[in-house]
Design a protein around this motif. Sequence first.
Motif, PDB file in Angstrom:
ATOM      1  N   SER A   1      30.411   5.078 -17.357  1.00  0.00           N
ATOM      2  CA  SER A   1      30.137   4.784 -15.955  1.00  0.00           C
ATOM      3  C   SER A   1      30.872   5.762 -15.043  1.00  0.00           C
ATOM      4  O   SER A   1      32.063   6.024 -15.223  1.00  0.00           O
ATOM      5  CB  SER A   1      30.580   3.346 -15.635  1.00  0.00           C
TER       6      SER A   1
ATOM      7  N   LYS B   1      31.690   5.081 -12.168  1.00  0.00           N
ATOM      8  CA  LYS B   1      32.590   4.297 -11.327  1.00  0.00           C
ATOM      9  C   LYS B   1      34.011   4.269 -11.881  1.00  0.00           C
ATOM     10  O   LYS B   1      34.944   3.850 -11.193  1.00  0.00           O
ATOM     11  CB  LYS B   1      32.071   2.863 -11.212  1.00  0.00           C
TER      12      LYS B   1
ATOM     13  N   TYR C   1      34.747   0.693 -18.998  1.00  0.00           N
ATOM     14  CA  TYR C   1      34.579   0.349 -17.589  1.00  0.00           C
ATOM     15  C   TYR C   1      33.127   0.019 -17.235  1.00  0.00           C
ATOM     16  O   TYR C   1      32.225   0.837 -17.417  1.00  0.00           O
ATOM     17  CB  TYR C   1      35.071   1.484 -16.688  1.00  0.00           C
ATOM     18  N   ASP C   2      32.928  -1.196 -16.775  1.00  0.00           N
ATOM     19  CA  ASP C   2      31.616  -1.695 -16.331  1.00  0.00           C
ATOM     20  C   ASP C   2      30.549  -1.637 -17.427  1.00  0.00           C
ATOM     21  O   ASP C   2      29.359  -1.624 -17.142  1.00  0.00           O
ATOM     22  CB  ASP C   2      31.131  -0.926 -15.095  1.00  0.00           C
ATOM     23  N   ARG C   3      30.970  -1.608 -18.679  1.00  0.00           N
ATOM     24  CA  ARG C   3      30.002  -1.601 -19.780  1.00  0.00           C
ATOM     25  C   ARG C   3      29.574  -3.028 -20.074  1.00  0.00           C
ATOM     26  O   ARG C   3      30.400  -3.906 -20.297  1.00  0.00           O
ATOM     27  CB  ARG C   3      30.611  -0.961 -21.028  1.00  0.00           C
ATOM     28  N   LYS C   4      28.280  -3.243 -20.092  1.00  0.00           N
ATOM     29  CA  LYS C   4      27.753  -4.586 -20.302  1.00  0.00           C
ATOM     30  C   LYS C   4      27.871  -4.999 -21.771  1.00  0.00           C
ATOM     31  O   LYS C   4      27.423  -4.289 -22.669  1.00  0.00           O
ATOM     32  CB  LYS C   4      26.294  -4.665 -19.864  1.00  0.00           C
TER      33      LYS C   4
ATOM     34  N   TYR D   1      38.176  -4.707  -9.852  1.00  0.00           N
ATOM     35  CA  TYR D   1      36.909  -4.870 -10.585  1.00  0.00           C
ATOM     36  C   TYR D   1      36.612  -6.346 -10.825  1.00  0.00           C
ATOM     37  O   TYR D   1      35.485  -6.802 -10.648  1.00  0.00           O
ATOM     38  CB  TYR D   1      36.981  -4.128 -11.922  1.00  0.00           C
TER      39      TYR D   1
ATOM     40  N   ASN E   1      31.959  -5.548 -18.483  1.00  0.00           N
ATOM     41  CA  ASN E   1      31.036  -6.359 -17.677  1.00  0.00           C
ATOM     42  C   ASN E   1      30.414  -7.404 -18.604  1.00  0.00           C
ATOM     43  O   ASN E   1      29.426  -7.139 -19.280  1.00  0.00           O
ATOM     44  CB  ASN E   1      29.964  -5.463 -17.061  1.00  0.00           C
TER      45      ASN E   1
END
Length: 419
Positions: free
Chosen positions: A67, A69, A119-122, A363, A404
């Motif tokens: 990501s 982000k 980071y922000d990985r589903k 976050y 995430n």
Amino acid sequence: MMAMIYFIWRIIVSSNAEKTKAVLIGCAYFTGAEVLFRMTEGGIAYEASKYLVILFMLMGMFFKGLSGKGYPYFFYLIVLVPSILVASITLSFDARFRTNIAFVLSGPVCLGIAALFCYDRKVSYNLLQDVIKFMVYPAITTTTYLFLYNPSIRDTLSGTASNLEASGGFGPNQVATILGLGMLVMTIRIFLKSPSLFLKLLNLIILGAMTFRAIVTFSRGGVIAAMICIAAFLWILYLRSSYQQKGRIIGSFILFTMAILITWVISSNQTYGLIDKRYANEDALGREKSDVTTGRMEIFMEEIDGFLSSPFLGIGASRGKDIRVVEGIGHLPSHNEIGRLLSEHGFFGVLIILILVIKPLAYHSSNKKNLFFYAFYFFWFATINHSGMRIAAPSFIYALTLLNVTNEKNTLYRKQIKQ
């Protein structure tokens, strides 16, 4: 070696949808097994687990990307570099430059790489449960090894100091830390993955055995950190549960509390009450010790002095330990990552601490689905303050706070009506 080959192969050959799972499970296994490999000399190298976590995460980035982000962690990795340049000037002539730098920076680099990938990985809630399950398997093996290595605690008692023999002949601090992580995971499984009374009792027995071996290391940091994380997890679980679920949680909590109390009584009995004195900060004769931190505060204050002497660029990576060697104090590495960052990285250390502390909280403020966020966050923060980043656990657990987490929903299939 075989485990390493297996997980590398699994990451390569798994389908695109399974890549993230393969990466995280491989990292989880070596995170949980690191201390076991060190105490049995079964790893390919002392720091191998950290480097394997880095390797698996880089492979995950290659296959799955990352990501944009997560750019603060790019900056975090970049600002680690100046301390290496400063160290090339400040380290003493006798210091082994590469080894010393790798010792203090392998943990921070492992954290940065893991954070970038996660980071922000589903990931699904069930996948996250599988990941933490693979961390506890090696912790169970470690507990079994400790019982076999040192079946009689009473034969090894020598006071209230950390007990090397009861820790498998290895560092009590690291052993207690990984067993503390195992205690947290077993607690999670007792409350979330024990649908039957048999499974609940079995998991309680495993938790009791693990807690006992963590307590009798006489290293308090890992046990106290575990209790803080367990309290955070149970509080969040209770708040997010329905009225009916809260009743079941209370029932499980009563069994959990009884198991912990019984474990403590057994630990006290097996140590002739010395463990009670240890946690009361007393010596074997019951006299209160002057320093509850067993020398850690003195090292921390030295690191603050180092920061004040070089507030911008710091004194250089590993220079703190190098100074203690030159002064004849001994090879005493820092137990506190906060102090080490300030001393050896200067102003950049301040920026690093701000990123590490604030970014996960920011976050989580917009993504509150990770039920284990506070438990993992507190584990990272507590561990780096009593054990530094000597093992991969705080780095990998920190990265898990950035996932995430999504709730899986059953797909509803609708039958087509023919016209």
